[in-house]
Design an enzyme around this catalytic site. Structure first.
Site, short mmCIF file in Angstrom:
data_model
loop_
_atom_site.label_atom_id
_atom_site.label_comp_id
_atom_site.label_asym_id
_atom_site.label_seq_id
_atom_site.Cartn_x
_atom_site.Cartn_y
_atom_site.Cartn_z
N HIS A 197 -3.30 -8.25 -10.67
CA HIS A 197 -4.59 -7.81 -9.87
C HIS A 197 -4.50 -9.10 -8.84
CE1 HIS A 197 -8.44 -6.97 -8.35
NE2 HIS A 197 -8.29 -5.88 -8.95
N ASP A 214 -6.72 0.44 -13.99
CA ASP A 214 -5.58 1.74 -14.04
C ASP A 214 -5.13 1.70 -15.14
OD1 ASP A 214 -5.70 0.89 -10.65
OD2 ASP A 214 -6.52 2.66 -11.38
C1 SDX Z 1 -6.78 -1.74 -7.95
O1 SDX Z 1 -8.48 -5.25 -4.88
C2 SDX Z 1 -9.02 -4.36 -5.96
O2 SDX Z 1 -9.88 -4.99 -6.35
C3 SDX Z 1 -8.24 -3.11 -6.38
C4 SDX Z 1 -9.03 -2.63 -7.52
C5 SDX Z 1 -10.20 -1.90 -7.14
O3 SDX Z 1 -11.15 -1.89 -7.94
O4 SDX Z 1 -10.30 -1.67 -5.79
O5 SDX Z 1 -9.20 -3.26 -8.56
C6 SDX Z 1 -8.04 -1.42 -8.07
O6 SDX Z 1 -6.12 -1.30 -7.10
C7 SDX Z 1 -6.12 -2.44 -9.04
C8 SDX Z 1 -4.53 -2.73 -9.19
C9 SDX Z 1 -3.63 -1.29 -9.34
N1 SDX Z 1 -2.36 -1.67 -9.03
C10 SDX Z 1 -1.44 -1.70 -9.79
O7 SDX Z 1 -1.53 -1.74 -11.13
C11 SDX Z 1 0.05 -1.63 -9.27
C12 SDX Z 1 0.66 -2.96 -10.03
N2 SDX Z 1 0.20 -4.08 -9.52
C13 SDX Z 1 0.70 -4.80 -8.39
O8 SDX Z 1 1.45 -4.03 -7.44
C14 SDX Z 1 0.09 -6.00 -8.21
O9 SDX Z 1 -0.29 -6.81 -9.15
C15 SDX Z 1 -1.05 -6.04 -7.13
C16 SDX Z 1 -0.87 -5.00 -6.11
C17 SDX Z 1 -2.03 -5.01 -7.85
C18 SDX Z 1 -1.60 -7.25 -6.70
O10 SDX Z 1 -0.54 -7.79 -6.01
P1 SDX Z 1 -0.70 -9.23 -5.23
O11 SDX Z 1 -2.00 -9.83 -5.64
O12 SDX Z 1 -0.24 -9.17 -3.95
O13 SDX Z 1 0.21 -10.19 -6.13
P2 SDX Z 1 1.79 -10.16 -5.76
O14 SDX Z 1 2.36 -8.84 -5.46
O15 SDX Z 1 1.92 -11.46 -4.78
O16 SDX Z 1 2.40 -10.83 -7.35
C19 SDX Z 1 2.21 -11.95 -7.62
C20 SDX Z 1 3.64 -11.99 -8.59
C21 SDX Z 1 4.87 -11.71 -7.83
O17 SDX Z 1 6.06 -12.29 -8.46
P3 SDX Z 1 6.42 -13.62 -7.31
O18 SDX Z 1 6.76 -12.91 -6.07
O19 SDX Z 1 5.38 -14.59 -7.28
O20 SDX Z 1 7.83 -14.02 -8.11
O21 SDX Z 1 3.51 -11.36 -9.73
C22 SDX Z 1 4.38 -10.26 -9.53
C23 SDX Z 1 5.14 -10.18 -8.45
O22 SDX Z 1 6.35 -9.59 -8.14
N3 SDX Z 1 3.44 -9.19 -10.13
C24 SDX Z 1 4.14 -8.10 -10.76
C25 SDX Z 1 3.31 -7.12 -11.16
N4 SDX Z 1 2.04 -7.40 -10.27
C26 SDX Z 1 2.50 -8.77 -9.71
N5 SDX Z 1 5.50 -8.20 -11.41
C27 SDX Z 1 5.47 -6.71 -12.35
N6 SDX Z 1 4.78 -6.00 -12.70
C28 SDX Z 1 3.36 -6.22 -12.03
N7 SDX Z 1 2.40 -5.32 -12.00
#
Ligand code: SDX
Length: 446
Positions: free
Chosen positions: A322, A380
């Site tokens: 998140h 989720d």
């Molecule tokens: C919702 O914003 C909100 O409040 C949203 C929400 C709401 O109520 O409105 O809470 C609802 O959207 C919840 C999130 C649902 N999405 C998912 O579950 C999809 C999987 N999650 C990821 O795509 C990710 O965690 C996000 C999109 C939710 C957040 O991404 P960020 O904050 O942009 O973080 P990032 O992509 O920069 O990740 C930081 C690091 C990265 O690694 P590095 O590049 O630093 O090496 O963490 C890794 C990412 O690769 N990472 C993951 C991961 N999520 C982040 N690696 C593996 N699996 C994951 N799920």
């Protein structure tokens, strides 16, 4: 991205007297900026004069360090896993309140008196029907259309039918638009589901509660009596509470930006639905179920955890991570408890997907990668298991998220419209494209 041309230093960050001095010699000097404290959470540096005073923009793609607005609606502490709606913890609202009361709280800032709650529920109940001509929109879609595509289309079309609540400068019309959107979303959502399975539309029943009415419109058929299951109705109501609002997430920010141009509320909410649809946002609940079904058995969990950690593999563990929560999403905790209640009620305690999800969670939370990056289950991760057990197809999961989030969108939209400092959202950019060059007629090009 280009290399830095110079550095600016915050010569003095003095939260005590509410100011920060930025020193940027290459831009000719140093500047004082005010610091505003919040009632909870981080203070902000007021950069509104930065460009006018320094000729510099801030640079923050994805807005990881940017407060786009001032708001009094929802507070999140991602490190502590705290979520407050108008100061009330989500755990208490989920346990002791109901969705109609939370809607009133988000819209008006206070819990309603018994009379206020009764009047609000009456207003919502008597707006649940849809203009009969709107039913024609459904028949223009293929039966296998994704229901989110239908939601985008039908909600946007509301502005073609409800002209008497599109004047955003009229407080009464804003209130009617709020009520119409909250009231009609379940009807529109249920009709999208009915259309996809070839069953007749079921009209709302005013004697039912908001959650009961939705389950009735979704799962009843004219050929049989239908009594909403009280455990499932309570679970549905709690799921709506857990998804109601969440600060300045992608879809809420979309609604605010659309609204900042003066677009009508129905068009703004349709824009929010479109943004929510993405798998990185509200589409994640559908993606979690698809991921669990692809994993299939706990013996394959290690393989998928490895893929999630592999930078060369686009796969991410859906339902994990998140932007704000670097601790457990408090909504996921409540959702997991609801999961057990619903599965017990339905006699599906041994639902294999739940066992698989819990094993996946256990392994991930012990894995160094997830611990180091503070990736925890989010709202989720468990919601899809409950919704599937209740009989919803995965394609309807994000529709339910949109239905619940509509109150948050309209509350945030209203706050933006009523903000005396409100102006059209128009970000700038760091331009790294071609510098000026002269046009070359085609007969001079090789
Ligand atoms: C919702 O914003 C909100 O409040 C949203 C929400 C709401 O109520 O409105 O809470 C609802 O959207 C919840 C999130 C649902 N999405 C998912 O579950 C999809 C999987 N999650 C990821 O795509 C990710 O965690 C996000 C999109 C939710 C957040 O991404 P960020 O904050 O942009 O973080 P990032 O992509 O920069 O990740 C930081 C690091 C990265 O690694 P590095 O590049 O630093 O090496 O963490 C890794 C990412 O690769 N990472 C993951 C991961 N999520 C982040 N690696 C593996 N699996 C994951 N799920």
């Amino acid at each position: 991205m280009t290399q830095p041309s110079s550095t600016a230093t915050a010569a003095a960050l003095d939260e005590g007297n509410g100011s920060m001095t930025l020193s940027a010699p290459a831009s000719g000097g140093s500047w004082d900026m005010q610091i505003f404290p919040g009632t909870e959470g981080p203070s902000v540096i007021d950069v509104r004069r930065l460009y006018a005073d320094t000729g510099l923009f801030t640079y923050d793609p994805g807005f990881t360090s940017t407060a786009s607005c001032e708001s009094k609606i929802t507070f999140i502490d991602g490190d502590e896993g705290v979520l407050l709606h108008r100061g009330y913890p989500i755990e208490q609202l989920a346990e002791q309140s109901d969705f109609m009361e939370v809607c009133y709280l988000l819209l008006h800032g206070e819990l309603p008196s018994p009379k206020q709650k009764q009047e609000f529920e009456h207003a919502i109940t008597y707006h649940t029907m849809l203009h009969e001509q709107m039913l024609n929109f459904y028949r223009g879609f293929r039966r296998d259309s994704h229901p989110m595509a239908i939601m985008c289309g039908v909600v946007g079309a509301l502005s073609a039918f409800y002209h008497d609540s599109t004047d955003i400068n009229d407080p009464y019309q804003r209130m009617v638009a709020q009520h119409r959107l909250i009231a009609k979303m379940p009807t529109i959502a249920a009709m999208a589901f009915k259309y996809s399975i070839g069953q007749p539309f079921v009209y709302p029943r005013n004697k039912l509660s908001y959650a009961e009415n939705f389950l009735h419109m979704t799962f009843s058929v004219p050929a049989e009596d239908y009594q909403p299951n009280p455990v499932l109705s309570r679970a549905m109501d709690r799921i709506l509470i857990l998804h109601a609002d969440h600060e300045q997430n992608a879809s809420t920010s979309t609604v605010r930006i659309a609204g900042s141009s003066g677009a009508n509320p129905f068009a703004c909410i349709a824009a929010g639905i479109a943004s929510l649809w993405g798998p990185a946002h509200g589409g994640a609940n559908e993606a979690v179920l698809m991921m669990l079904e692809e994993i299939g058995h706990k013996d394959r969990i290690t393989e998928f955890i490895a893929r999630a950690k592999d930078k060369n593999d686009p796969f991410r563990l859906m339902g994990f991570g998140h932007r704000v929560y670097k601790n457990y999403d408090p909504r996921a905790t409540v959702m997991r408890k609801s999961c057990h209640e619903v599965l017990d009620e339905l006699g599906s305690r041994d639902e294999p997907l739940l066992a698989l999800a819990m094993e996946l969670e256990r392994i991930a939370l012990e894995d160094e990668y997830f611990v180091e990056k503070k990736l925890y289950p989010n709202v989720d991760f468990y919601s899809g298991i409950i919704l599937r057990a209740m009989g919803f197809p995965t394609s309807m999961f994000t529709v339910l998220f949109a239905m619940a989030r509509t109150v948050g969108w309209v509350a945030q939209w209203t706050e933006m419209i009523e903000d005396p400092n409100q102006k059209i959202s128009r970000p700038r950019q760091l331009y790294t494209g071609p510098v000026r060059r002269e046009y070359l007629p085609i007969d001079q090009r090789s």
